[in-house]
Design a protein around this motif. Structure first.
Motif, PDB file in Angstrom:
ATOM      1  N   GLY A   1       4.693  -0.206 -10.939  1.00 47.36           N
ATOM      2  CA  GLY A   1       5.044  -0.505 -12.328  1.00 47.36           C
ATOM      3  C   GLY A   1       6.068  -1.613 -12.420  1.00 47.36           C
ATOM      4  O   GLY A   1       6.008  -2.466 -13.314  1.00 47.36           O
ATOM      5  N   ALA A   2       7.030  -1.631 -11.496  1.00 51.27           N
ATOM      6  CA  ALA A   2       8.039  -2.689 -11.478  1.00 51.27           C
ATOM      7  C   ALA A   2       7.389  -4.038 -11.207  1.00 51.27           C
ATOM      8  O   ALA A   2       7.745  -5.050 -11.821  1.00 51.27           O
ATOM      9  N   TRP A   3       6.429  -4.051 -10.297  1.00 48.63           N
ATOM     10  CA  TRP A   3       5.723  -5.300 -10.003  1.00 48.63           C
ATOM     11  C   TRP A   3       4.969  -5.774 -11.248  1.00 48.63           C
ATOM     12  O   TRP A   3       5.020  -6.949 -11.592  1.00 48.63           O
ATOM     13  N   LEU A   4       4.298  -4.852 -11.911  1.00 52.56           N
ATOM     14  CA  LEU A   4       3.574  -5.208 -13.135  1.00 52.56           C
ATOM     15  C   LEU A   4       4.521  -5.740 -14.201  1.00 52.56           C
ATOM     16  O   LEU A   4       4.209  -6.718 -14.878  1.00 52.56           O
ATOM     17  N   ALA A   5       5.679  -5.106 -14.336  1.00 52.93           N
ATOM     18  CA  ALA A   5       6.654  -5.560 -15.331  1.00 52.93           C
ATOM     19  C   ALA A   5       7.125  -6.969 -15.014  1.00 52.93           C
ATOM     20  O   ALA A   5       7.245  -7.813 -15.906  1.00 52.93           O
ATOM     21  N   ALA A   6       7.371  -7.224 -13.752  1.00 51.96           N
ATOM     22  CA  ALA A   6       7.879  -8.536 -13.340  1.00 51.96           C
ATOM     23  C   ALA A   6       6.827  -9.628 -13.447  1.00 51.96           C
ATOM     24  O   ALA A   6       7.152 -10.784 -13.695  1.00 51.96           O
TER      25      ALA A   6
ATOM     26  N   ALA B   1       0.818  -1.220   0.000  1.00 51.13           N
ATOM     27  CA  ALA B   1       0.000   0.000   0.000  1.00 51.13           C
ATOM     28  C   ALA B   1       0.850   1.268   0.000  1.00 51.13           C
ATOM     29  O   ALA B   1       0.363   2.339  -0.348  1.00 51.13           O
ATOM     30  N   GLN B   2       2.132   1.163   0.333  1.00 54.07           N
ATOM     31  CA  GLN B   2       3.022   2.321   0.362  1.00 54.07           C
ATOM     32  C   GLN B   2       3.890   2.436  -0.887  1.00 54.07           C
ATOM     33  O   GLN B   2       4.700   3.354  -0.992  1.00 54.07           O
ATOM     34  N   TRP B   3       3.738   1.509  -1.816  1.00 52.91           N
ATOM     35  CA  TRP B   3       4.550   1.546  -3.043  1.00 52.91           C
ATOM     36  C   TRP B   3       4.234   2.790  -3.856  1.00 52.91           C
ATOM     37  O   TRP B   3       3.096   3.243  -3.943  1.00 52.91           O
ATOM     38  N   THR B   4       5.248   3.291  -4.509  1.00 52.96           N
ATOM     39  CA  THR B   4       5.100   4.406  -5.442  1.00 52.96           C
ATOM     40  C   THR B   4       4.585   3.863  -6.784  1.00 52.96           C
ATOM     41  O   THR B   4       4.507   2.646  -6.984  1.00 52.96           O
ATOM     42  N   VAL B   5       4.300   4.772  -7.692  1.00 51.06           N
ATOM     43  CA  VAL B   5       3.886   4.373  -9.040  1.00 51.06           C
ATOM     44  C   VAL B   5       5.006   3.566  -9.706  1.00 51.06           C
ATOM     45  O   VAL B   5       4.752   2.556 -10.359  1.00 51.06           O
ATOM     46  N   ALA B   6       6.265   3.964  -9.496  1.00 50.34           N
ATOM     47  CA  ALA B   6       7.395   3.238 -10.092  1.00 50.34           C
ATOM     48  C   ALA B   6       7.487   1.824  -9.531  1.00 50.34           C
ATOM     49  O   ALA B   6       7.749   0.873 -10.274  1.00 50.34           O
TER      50      ALA B   6
ATOM     51  N   ALA C   1       0.134   1.825 -16.172  1.00 52.79           N
ATOM     52  CA  ALA C   1       0.240   2.110 -14.734  1.00 52.79           C
ATOM     53  C   ALA C   1       0.720   3.533 -14.507  1.00 52.79           C
ATOM     54  O   ALA C   1       0.193   4.244 -13.642  1.00 52.79           O
ATOM     55  N   HIS C   2       1.695   3.972 -15.291  1.00 55.39           N
ATOM     56  CA  HIS C   2       2.192   5.345 -15.155  1.00 55.39           C
ATOM     57  C   HIS C   2       1.152   6.349 -15.629  1.00 55.39           C
ATOM     58  O   HIS C   2       0.939   7.375 -14.991  1.00 55.39           O
ATOM     59  N   GLU C   3       0.497   6.029 -16.723  1.00 52.83           N
ATOM     60  CA  GLU C   3      -0.528   6.927 -17.272  1.00 52.83           C
ATOM     61  C   GLU C   3      -1.673   7.141 -16.287  1.00 52.83           C
ATOM     62  O   GLU C   3      -2.211   8.239 -16.176  1.00 52.83           O
ATOM     63  N   HIS C   4      -2.022   6.086 -15.545  1.00 53.37           N
ATOM     64  CA  HIS C   4      -3.157   6.146 -14.614  1.00 53.37           C
ATOM     65  C   HIS C   4      -2.721   6.313 -13.159  1.00 53.37           C
ATOM     66  O   HIS C   4      -3.541   6.168 -12.247  1.00 53.37           O
ATOM     67  N   ASP C   5      -1.447   6.604 -12.944  1.00 56.24           N
ATOM     68  CA  ASP C   5      -0.908   6.805 -11.585  1.00 56.24           C
ATOM     69  C   ASP C   5      -1.260   5.663 -10.640  1.00 56.24           C
ATOM     70  O   ASP C   5      -1.773   5.866  -9.545  1.00 56.24           O
ATOM     71  N   VAL C   6      -0.957   4.445 -11.067  1.00 51.35           N
ATOM     72  CA  VAL C   6      -1.254   3.260 -10.259  1.00 51.35           C
ATOM     73  C   VAL C   6      -0.142   3.067  -9.233  1.00 51.35           C
ATOM     74  O   VAL C   6       0.951   2.606  -9.549  1.00 51.35           O
TER      75      VAL C   6
END
Length: 107
Positions: free
Chosen positions: A37-42, A29-34, A53-58
């Motif tokens: 995004g890293a989790w999504l990439a992995a 819950a404390q992760w940044t957008v980056a 994810a970056h476009e929608h500030d996930v």
């Protein structure tokens, strides 16, 4: 794709991958957008999901709350990709819950 845009996307992906090593040290819950995004990439292997994810500030908090409808509105297609991502997200949520429970009991 324009070379400048492609270079920007690659730099964004590299930043996400660098953040991945730090993501397990903090609650999701404390992760940044980056970090999200890293989790999504992995876990997806799809660069376009990182860009979405970056476009929608996930952030991590948003990542934990994603639903199939949210993913569809974000433009994640096909349905099988949304389902696969939702399975990965469920695993992430369960891991997070276990970590929180263990921290409560002092382990």
């Amino acid at each position: 794709m324009d070379t400048g845009v492609q270079d920007g996307a690659e730099a964004s992906l590299e930043a996400c991958l660098m953040a991945e090593s730090e993501e397990k040290q903090r609650p999701v819950a404390q992760w940044t957008v980056a970090e999200a995004g890293a989790w999504l990439a992995a876990h997806s292997g799809a660069r376009e999901l990182v860009e979405l994810a970056h476009e929608h500030d996930v952030s991590g908090r948003v990542l934990l709350r994603l639903t199939e409808g949210t993913l569809r509105r974000m433009g994640v297609t096909p349905r099988s990709r949304r389902r696969e991502l939702l399975r990965e997200l469920l695993q992430l949520r369960l891991e997070q819950e276990v970590e929180e429970l263990l921290s409560i009991v002092g382990q």
